[in-house]
Design a protein around this motif. Structure first.
Motif, mmCIF file in Angstrom:
data_model
loop_
_atom_site.group_PDB
_atom_site.id
_atom_site.type_symbol
_atom_site.label_atom_id
_atom_site.label_comp_id
_atom_site.label_asym_id
_atom_site.label_seq_id
_atom_site.Cartn_x
_atom_site.Cartn_y
_atom_site.Cartn_z
ATOM 1 N N PHE A 1 13.804 -10.349 0.169
ATOM 2 C CA PHE A 1 14.638 -10.612 -1.009
ATOM 3 C C PHE A 1 14.238 -9.687 -2.159
ATOM 4 C CE2 PHE A 1 16.112 -13.071 -4.686
ATOM 5 C CZ PHE A 1 17.329 -13.574 -4.241
ATOM 6 N N ASN A 2 12.933 -9.380 -2.239
ATOM 7 C CA ASN A 2 12.438 -8.480 -3.281
ATOM 8 C C ASN A 2 12.651 -7.007 -2.935
ATOM 9 O OD1 ASN A 2 10.850 -9.742 -5.698
ATOM 10 N ND2 ASN A 2 10.463 -11.070 -3.950
ATOM 11 N N GLY A 3 13.348 -6.750 -1.849
ATOM 12 C CA GLY A 3 13.730 -5.377 -1.507
ATOM 13 C C GLY A 3 12.736 -4.647 -0.623
ATOM 14 N N TYR A 4 11.725 -5.340 -0.125
ATOM 15 C CA TYR A 4 10.744 -4.662 0.732
ATOM 16 C C TYR A 4 11.227 -4.601 2.180
ATOM 17 C CZ TYR A 4 7.434 -5.286 -3.125
ATOM 18 O OH TYR A 4 6.808 -5.251 -4.337
ATOM 19 N N LYS A 5 10.812 -3.512 2.849
ATOM 20 C CA LYS A 5 11.032 -3.434 4.305
ATOM 21 C C LYS A 5 9.781 -4.002 4.961
ATOM 22 C CE LYS A 5 13.291 1.081 4.244
ATOM 23 N NZ LYS A 5 12.707 1.551 3.015
ATOM 24 N N LEU A 6 9.975 -4.647 6.091
ATOM 25 C CA LEU A 6 8.818 -5.301 6.715
ATOM 26 C C LEU A 6 8.464 -4.690 8.060
ATOM 27 C CD1 LEU A 6 9.770 -9.062 6.149
ATOM 28 C CD2 LEU A 6 8.636 -7.509 4.584
ATOM 29 N N ILE A 7 7.174 -4.528 8.285
ATOM 30 C CA ILE A 7 6.682 -4.285 9.645
ATOM 31 C C ILE A 7 5.696 -5.424 9.883
ATOM 32 C CG2 ILE A 7 5.535 -2.726 11.256
ATOM 33 C CD1 ILE A 7 6.299 -0.427 9.450
ATOM 34 N N ILE B 1 0.840 -1.204 0.000
ATOM 35 C CA ILE B 1 0.000 0.000 0.000
ATOM 36 C C ILE B 1 0.876 1.254 0.000
ATOM 37 C CG2 ILE B 1 -1.708 1.304 1.369
ATOM 38 C CD1 ILE B 1 -2.556 -1.564 2.470
ATOM 39 N N GLU B 2 1.947 1.194 0.822
ATOM 40 C CA GLU B 2 2.789 2.393 0.963
ATOM 41 C C GLU B 2 4.221 2.111 0.543
ATOM 42 O OE1 GLU B 2 0.834 3.638 5.125
ATOM 43 O OE2 GLU B 2 2.991 4.054 4.925
ATOM 44 N N GLY B 3 4.642 2.643 -0.581
ATOM 45 C CA GLY B 3 6.039 2.572 -1.029
ATOM 46 C C GLY B 3 6.601 1.171 -0.982
ATOM 47 N N ASP B 4 7.748 1.022 -0.309
ATOM 48 C CA ASP B 4 8.373 -0.299 -0.289
ATOM 49 C C ASP B 4 8.284 -0.950 1.087
ATOM 50 O OD1 ASP B 4 10.086 1.293 1.053
ATOM 51 O OD2 ASP B 4 11.871 0.833 -0.133
ATOM 52 N N THR B 5 7.290 -0.523 1.880
ATOM 53 C CA THR B 5 7.116 -1.146 3.192
ATOM 54 C C THR B 5 5.915 -2.080 3.161
ATOM 55 O OG1 THR B 5 8.040 0.790 4.269
ATOM 56 C CG2 THR B 5 6.714 -0.666 5.651
ATOM 57 N N LEU C 1 7.599 -16.381 3.621
ATOM 58 C CA LEU C 1 6.991 -15.161 3.104
ATOM 59 C C LEU C 1 7.853 -13.948 3.458
ATOM 60 C CD1 LEU C 1 4.522 -13.674 1.849
ATOM 61 C CD2 LEU C 1 3.557 -13.570 4.164
ATOM 62 N N ARG C 2 8.254 -13.861 4.707
ATOM 63 C CA ARG C 2 9.120 -12.743 5.152
ATOM 64 C C ARG C 2 10.388 -12.673 4.306
ATOM 65 N NH1 ARG C 2 9.198 -10.185 9.952
ATOM 66 N NH2 ARG C 2 11.457 -9.993 9.816
ATOM 67 N N ARG C 3 11.036 -13.826 4.175
ATOM 68 C CA ARG C 3 12.318 -13.854 3.474
ATOM 69 C C ARG C 3 12.143 -13.494 2.000
ATOM 70 N NH1 ARG C 3 16.615 -17.061 5.755
ATOM 71 N NH2 ARG C 3 16.179 -17.705 7.884
ATOM 72 N N ALA C 4 11.041 -13.984 1.393
ATOM 73 C CA ALA C 4 10.815 -13.688 -0.026
ATOM 74 C C ALA C 4 10.553 -12.193 -0.222
ATOM 75 C CB ALA C 4 9.643 -14.505 -0.549
ATOM 76 N N LEU C 5 9.788 -11.604 0.673
ATOM 77 C CA LEU C 5 9.502 -10.168 0.541
ATOM 78 C C LEU C 5 10.788 -9.354 0.733
ATOM 79 C CD1 LEU C 5 6.132 -10.092 2.523
ATOM 80 C CD2 LEU C 5 6.387 -9.519 0.096
ATOM 81 N N PRO D 1 9.326 -11.955 13.721
ATOM 82 C CA PRO D 1 8.676 -10.702 13.306
ATOM 83 C C PRO D 1 9.130 -9.503 14.158
ATOM 84 C CG PRO D 1 7.074 -12.468 13.400
ATOM 85 C CD PRO D 1 8.346 -13.018 13.982
ATOM 86 N N GLU D 2 9.025 -8.334 13.572
ATOM 87 C CA GLU D 2 9.500 -7.121 14.242
ATOM 88 C C GLU D 2 8.757 -6.872 15.553
ATOM 89 O OE1 GLU D 2 9.031 -7.354 10.929
ATOM 90 O OE2 GLU D 2 11.177 -7.192 10.522
ATOM 91 N N ILE D 3 7.462 -7.193 15.574
ATOM 92 C CA ILE D 3 6.655 -6.910 16.774
ATOM 93 C C ILE D 3 5.985 -8.197 17.246
ATOM 94 C CG2 ILE D 3 4.700 -5.570 17.696
ATOM 95 C CD1 ILE D 3 5.281 -3.553 15.354
ATOM 96 N N ILE D 4 6.251 -8.566 18.503
ATOM 97 C CA ILE D 4 5.571 -9.710 19.105
ATOM 98 C C ILE D 4 4.613 -9.116 20.144
ATOM 99 C CG2 ILE D 4 5.859 -11.835 20.450
ATOM 100 C CD1 ILE D 4 7.211 -12.101 17.785
ATOM 101 N N ALA D 5 3.331 -9.328 19.942
ATOM 102 C CA ALA D 5 2.345 -8.645 20.789
ATOM 103 C C ALA D 5 1.516 -9.641 21.582
ATOM 104 C CB ALA D 5 1.436 -7.789 19.908
ATOM 105 N N LYS D 6 1.555 -9.476 22.900
ATOM 106 C CA LYS D 6 0.784 -10.389 23.757
ATOM 107 C C LYS D 6 -0.638 -9.864 23.912
ATOM 108 C CE LYS D 6 3.198 -10.535 27.570
ATOM 109 N NZ LYS D 6 3.736 -10.915 28.860
#
Ligand code: AMP
Ligand code: ZN
Length: 469
Positions: A55-61, A17-21, A49-53, A117-122
């Motif tokens: 690899f394609n140059g995306y930043k992940l949240i 949705i937003e740029g490369d994130t 999925l994380r690794r493939a994204l 993942p960047e955020i682990i939420a309880k």
């Protein structure tokens, strides 16, 4: 990159949705018991999925929740809360149960090389947000109160059923005798439950003491951490008809617009062609596999060999071949290390494209793995191929660059001191250190099995016992 979207039932071109994130939400574990290897397959998919994204140059949240309250024995709001049940059985507090099994889960996924993942939420850290969410749904007329809780009125949400494509009107007509006669529709689900007698985990709310329904945590935490609309939501296929259908209803009823663009679901692991169950004794954990001499990465390889949308049947024979294949692959990969043969750049590019195309075609990892095998078996031995394989391993996560395991059963000094260092770390309750040593040994092809007063060392099917003072 194309990804199969359960919502559209097609492979759709993925664009953030937003740029490369890329913002992702994954339904995490309910931490009331050890994760079995089926559960872990779901997180291996999340990892691919994380690794493939990336690899394609995306930043992940990326948010993954930890369910430590509110998941009842049946996904459809019946039975006891899994956390409370486990706490009573083990005579511990739900908090202790959650802390222990969360710890074990995080260790297991670490051992499988799963990227965290960047955020682990309880869930229990976000009760306020859930109460707020439910209050707003009640204000908007989507929630109604009964004697045991607040329920979502699916009759008010015209899109209900769009993910699973089930016809809920029919369910009404043919419904069995309902357990909760106060519900307006059998598929109405709990947003909030009022506390039963002797409830261990409960919070104050506008509706008295109670606890959240299972589905509300993911809607509330998705909104809090990723905003009103985000890119991808993942989970197992079992989540499609209830949990995710309900999440969509909650979020879209509150927001009046779509909350998630792509819904991705991973298929189940079967054992001996059937469901895993404690009573059949086929509910294996990662530790069970290690005790039988299989490293976590052998299990990872076993899972990567099947597409995430196919059912995968687990057998020890299958795991055995995965183990051998992984060892053989690593050995073949290393025939290229330092290789000086001439290999044309067009060959390298060809392999690279084949690999990337497979990955970008809805994560076709089995096909990509086939390409890596072709590279490893390429007759000319070249460092260029070795380096390309290391690059592909950023997605595969199989540690293909590690030295092939050579194990003579005479324990060398280094191995022996590592085994003693691990024992010392365990005694000092430094489990992180102990696990890291175990991993180092596992990469050398050595598996440890703890036994009273010592440890069994397993290598190449041979066993040796070491006892500690
Ligand atoms: P739970 O801890 O029960 O909430 O489940 C955690 C994850 O494991 C969910 O994404 C489930 O869809 C998934 N899951 C449960 N059983 C299996 C199985 N046999 N094979 C693959 N995934 C599973
Ligand atoms: Zn969820």
């Amino acid at each position: 990159m194309k990804l199969y979207n359960t919502l559209t039932r097609s492979k759709d071109e993925f664009l953030p949705i937003e740029g490369d994130t890329v913002k992702i939400y994954t339904c995490g574990p309910t931490v009331y018991q050890y994760a079995h290897i089926g559960n872990l397959r779901a997180y291996l998919f999340m990892d691919s999925l994380r690794r493939a994204l990336s690899f394609n140059g995306y930043k992940l949240i990326h948010v993954m929740n930890i369910t430590d309250v509110g998941h009842l024995v049946s996904d459809a709001d019946e039975g006891e809360d899994k956390m409370e049940k486990s706490a009573r059985e083990q005579q511990r507090s739900p908090l202790e149960i959650a802390a222990y099994y969360t710890d074990v889960f995080m260790r297991d996924i670490g051992r499988l090389n799963i990227d965290i993942p960047e955020i682990i939420a309880k869930a229990t850290d976000n009760i306020e947000e859930m109460i707020d969410f439910v209050s707003k749904l009640v204000e908007k007329g989507y929630g109604y109160e009964t004697s045991d809780g607040i329920y979502f009125d699916i009759g008010k949400f015209s899109d209900y059923g769009k993910l699973s494509r089930m016809n809920f009107d029919k369910q009404q007509a043919g419904a069995r005798v309902e357990v909760n006669t106060e519900k307006r529709h059998p598929a109405d689900f709990a947003l909030w439950k009022k506390s039963e007698k002797n409830r261990l985990q409960q919070w104050e709310s506008p509706w008295g003491m109670g606890y959240p329904g299972w589905h509300i945590e993911c809607s509330a935490m998705g909104l809090k951490y990723l905003g009103e609309t985000f890119d991808i939501h993942t989970g197992g296929v079992d989540h499609i008809p209830i949990h995710h259908e309900n999440e969509i209803a909650q979020s879209e009823a509150l927001l009046d617009h779509k909350a998630v663009n792509f819904w991705l679901h991973s298929e189940f692991l079967l054992v001996d062609n059937g469901k895993m169950s404690k009573s059949l004794g086929n509910c294996y954990t990662l530790d069970d596999l290690e005790e039988r001499g299989y490293s976590p990465l052998a299990y990872r390889y076993f899972c990567l060999n099947a597409h995430y949308r196919s059912k995968l049947n687990f057998t020890f024979d299958g795991l055995d071949s995965a183990k051998t294949s992984l060892d053989n692959l690593i050995a073949a990969v290393h025939t290229h290390a330092g290789g000086k043969d001439e290999v044309d750049d067009s060959v390298i590019e060809g392999f690279r494209n084949e690999f990337v195309n497979a990955i970008n075609d809805d994560l076709n990892i089995p096909k990509a793995l086939g390409t890596v095998w072709s590279m490893a078996r390429y007759p000319s031995k070249s460092d260029k191929i070795f380096n390309l394989i290391l690059e592909t391993d950023k997605i595969l996560g199989l540690d293909l660059g590690n030295a092939p395991s050579i194990c003579s059963f005479e324990l060398d000094n280094e191995t022996e001191s590592l085994i003693y260092a691990r024992h010392k770390a365990r005694k000092a309750r430094n489990f992180a250190e102990a696990d890291s040593i175990r991993n180092t040994l596992s990469k050398k092809g050595i598996t440890l099995e703890d036994m009273p007063g010592g440890v069994k060392v397993i290598c190449d099917g041979k066993t040796r016992e070491i006892t500690f003072d």
